[in-house]
Design an enzyme around this catalytic site. Sequence first.
Site, PDB file in Angstrom:
ATOM      1  N   PRO A 141       0.822  -1.218   0.000  1.00 49.89           N
ATOM      2  CA  PRO A 141       0.000   0.000   0.000  1.00 49.89           C
ATOM      3  C   PRO A 141       0.851   1.261   0.000  1.00 49.89           C
ATOM      4  O   PRO A 141       1.926   1.294   0.593  1.00 49.89           O
ATOM      5  CB  PRO A 141      -0.752  -0.099   1.329  1.00 49.89           C
ATOM      6  CG  PRO A 141       0.204  -0.822   2.224  1.00 49.89           C
ATOM      7  CD  PRO A 141       0.962  -1.789   1.348  1.00 49.89           C
ATOM      8  N   GLY A 142       0.388   2.284  -0.687  1.00 46.47           N
ATOM      9  CA  GLY A 142       1.071   3.576  -0.656  1.00 46.47           C
ATOM     10  C   GLY A 142       0.106   4.642  -0.174  1.00 46.47           C
ATOM     11  O   GLY A 142       0.130   5.079   0.977  1.00 46.47           O
ATOM     12  N   CYS A 164       4.183  27.799 -17.016  1.00 46.17           N
ATOM     13  CA  CYS A 164       3.744  28.240 -18.348  1.00 46.17           C
ATOM     14  C   CYS A 164       3.089  27.113 -19.128  1.00 46.17           C
ATOM     15  O   CYS A 164       3.631  26.646 -20.139  1.00 46.17           O
ATOM     16  CB  CYS A 164       4.931  28.823 -19.106  1.00 46.17           C
ATOM     17  SG  CYS A 164       5.726  30.107 -18.150  1.00 46.17           S
TER      18      CYS A 164
HETATM   19  N1  LLP Z   1       2.422  -1.685  -6.012  1.00 50.56           N
HETATM   20  C1  LLP Z   1       2.670  -1.397  -7.311  1.00 50.56           C
HETATM   21  C2  LLP Z   1       3.275  -2.417  -8.171  1.00 50.56           C
HETATM   22  C3  LLP Z   1       2.321  -0.131  -7.820  1.00 50.56           C
HETATM   23  O1  LLP Z   1       2.537   0.142  -9.098  1.00 50.56           O
HETATM   24  C4  LLP Z   1       1.728   0.835  -6.960  1.00 50.56           C
HETATM   25  C5  LLP Z   1       1.378   2.163  -7.456  1.00 50.56           C
HETATM   26  C6  LLP Z   1       1.517   0.492  -5.612  1.00 50.56           C
HETATM   27  C7  LLP Z   1       1.864  -0.781  -5.185  1.00 50.56           C
HETATM   28  C8  LLP Z   1       0.910   1.438  -4.626  1.00 50.56           C
HETATM   29  O2  LLP Z   1      -0.380   1.822  -4.980  1.00 50.56           O
HETATM   30  P1  LLP Z   1      -1.299   2.679  -3.971  1.00 50.56           P
HETATM   31  O3  LLP Z   1      -1.563   1.819  -2.754  1.00 50.56           O
HETATM   32  O4  LLP Z   1      -0.548   3.899  -3.601  1.00 50.56           O
HETATM   33  O5  LLP Z   1      -2.519   2.965  -4.739  1.00 50.56           O
HETATM   34  N2  LLP Z   1       0.402   8.804  -9.167  1.00 50.56           N
HETATM   35  C9  LLP Z   1      -0.922   8.211  -9.083  1.00 50.56           C
HETATM   36  C10 LLP Z   1      -0.869   6.829  -8.497  1.00 50.56           C
HETATM   37  C11 LLP Z   1       0.088   5.937  -9.242  1.00 50.56           C
HETATM   38  C12 LLP Z   1       0.238   4.588  -8.609  1.00 50.56           C
HETATM   39  C13 LLP Z   1       1.364   3.840  -9.215  1.00 50.56           C
HETATM   40  N3  LLP Z   1       1.569   2.547  -8.661  1.00 50.56           N
HETATM   41  C14 LLP Z   1      -1.828   9.136  -8.294  1.00 50.56           C
HETATM   42  O6  LLP Z   1      -1.388  10.206  -7.870  1.00 50.56           O
HETATM   43  O7  LLP Z   1      -3.014   8.852  -8.125  1.00 50.56           O
END
Ligand code: LLP
Length: 405
Positions: free
Chosen positions: A284-285, A352
């Site tokens: 999780p992120g 810009c």
């Molecule tokens: N594992 C993998 C293989 C991933 O590619 C990602 C996120 C995560 C875990 C974590 O995902 P999370 O739990 O954070 O949803 N920049 C975008 C989100 C891109 C996510 C990329 N991969 C945003 O700001 O919404």
Amino acid sequence: LSNDLKSYLGYQGGELHFGLHPRPLRDFTQGYSRPTYIYDIDIIRTRFQKMKKALNGVGIYYAMKANSNLELLKVLKSEGSKIDVVSGGEIDRALQAGFTPDDIVFSGVGKTVRDLSRAMELSIYQINVESIPELLRIIELAGAKNSKVAIALRLNPNISIDTHPYIATGLHENKFGIELSVLPEIQKILQTHNDRIELRALSLHLGSQMLEFSGLREALRILKPVYKDLQIKFPSLQRFDFGGGLGINYETTDLFKEQQDLDSYAKVIFEELSDLKAELQTEPGRWIVAHAGVLLTQVQYVKETPYRTFLVLDSGMNHLIRPALYQAEHQILPLNICGSGRKAYDVVGPICESADFFAKNRELNEAQQNDFLVLADTGAYGFSMASVYNLQDLPEEILFSSGSR
Ligand code: LLP
């Protein structure tokens, strides 16, 4: 309601407060020199512990792409988190924060020879392989080093989830993961090179900002028999990594609803996977860090035209690209709400580019030049996606503990 079921961000006596133990954000404007991300350590801790409790027994590998601030990583390490990285730079940062190679899962579709060599020299815990050419590259490197490497296969089950197309990853049209149809070929490669490579885990990541879990359930139902079948052929296969992607609410901060979502997510995971002979892992992120950060910015100009009123800020897509890239809507809040009227604004940055906006035609409290505004829920994919475009400074970052006085 206890603190952590209300919002972490709200008004008390007309003043905007932030934190697990709410503090006035005005305190952070003293000595302000440029846009600043402010993170509450106590929110990070509480979010991590909530997830750990709901996913009891699952290894949590925080996806540091969401926020790779060194001090923030140290906090998560001290809570018992492990870590998911996607580059050599992230490996270095993880080690700097005190994670050991054994805490690291290495994901990503484009791992270079340099990054893979480094990962192999460190014997990091798990490399998530995303294609046949990557597998062959790892075998070649292992041969050259006369070593054996433990890997995971990231599978692409061709399942769609309800999210922005740019953050969906589990479909055939996406570059991510290995299609199930090539598994026979992969098995042959693994068998031929069993002196160089050992299959330890299967992994999956359907995408990000997931708030509904039927797609996840479907994907798990597809991958379960695959896991069981591979485990017979490769007894070293002992782990299943179901990725990250649990979403949060950006429109309103309803922490009660989020706890319910977390519980439903955990229910799907355990209902589908508890009969698997596997250690479970997750990456999780956003869920852990998004609410833990806000972006403090200052109005430079109130620009009136016959067509629009623009609030021109000192921060824009260079510091927070989510609105420009995914049409994301973050709440925009003034530091105090005493006695002002409402007005519709286009909230824009200094860059810009016409995509450089935080909101269009958004009704906000009337703002003046030099007023401070706060962009909510920017602890995830805020600073970590910031750039120096136009040679603007990167934002400042401050970590504080709202609970310690
Ligand atoms: N594992 C993998 C293989 C991933 O590619 C990602 C996120 C995560 C875990 C974590 O995902 P999370 O739990 O954070 O949803 N920049 C975008 C989100 C891109 C996510 C990329 N991969 C945003 O700001 O919404």
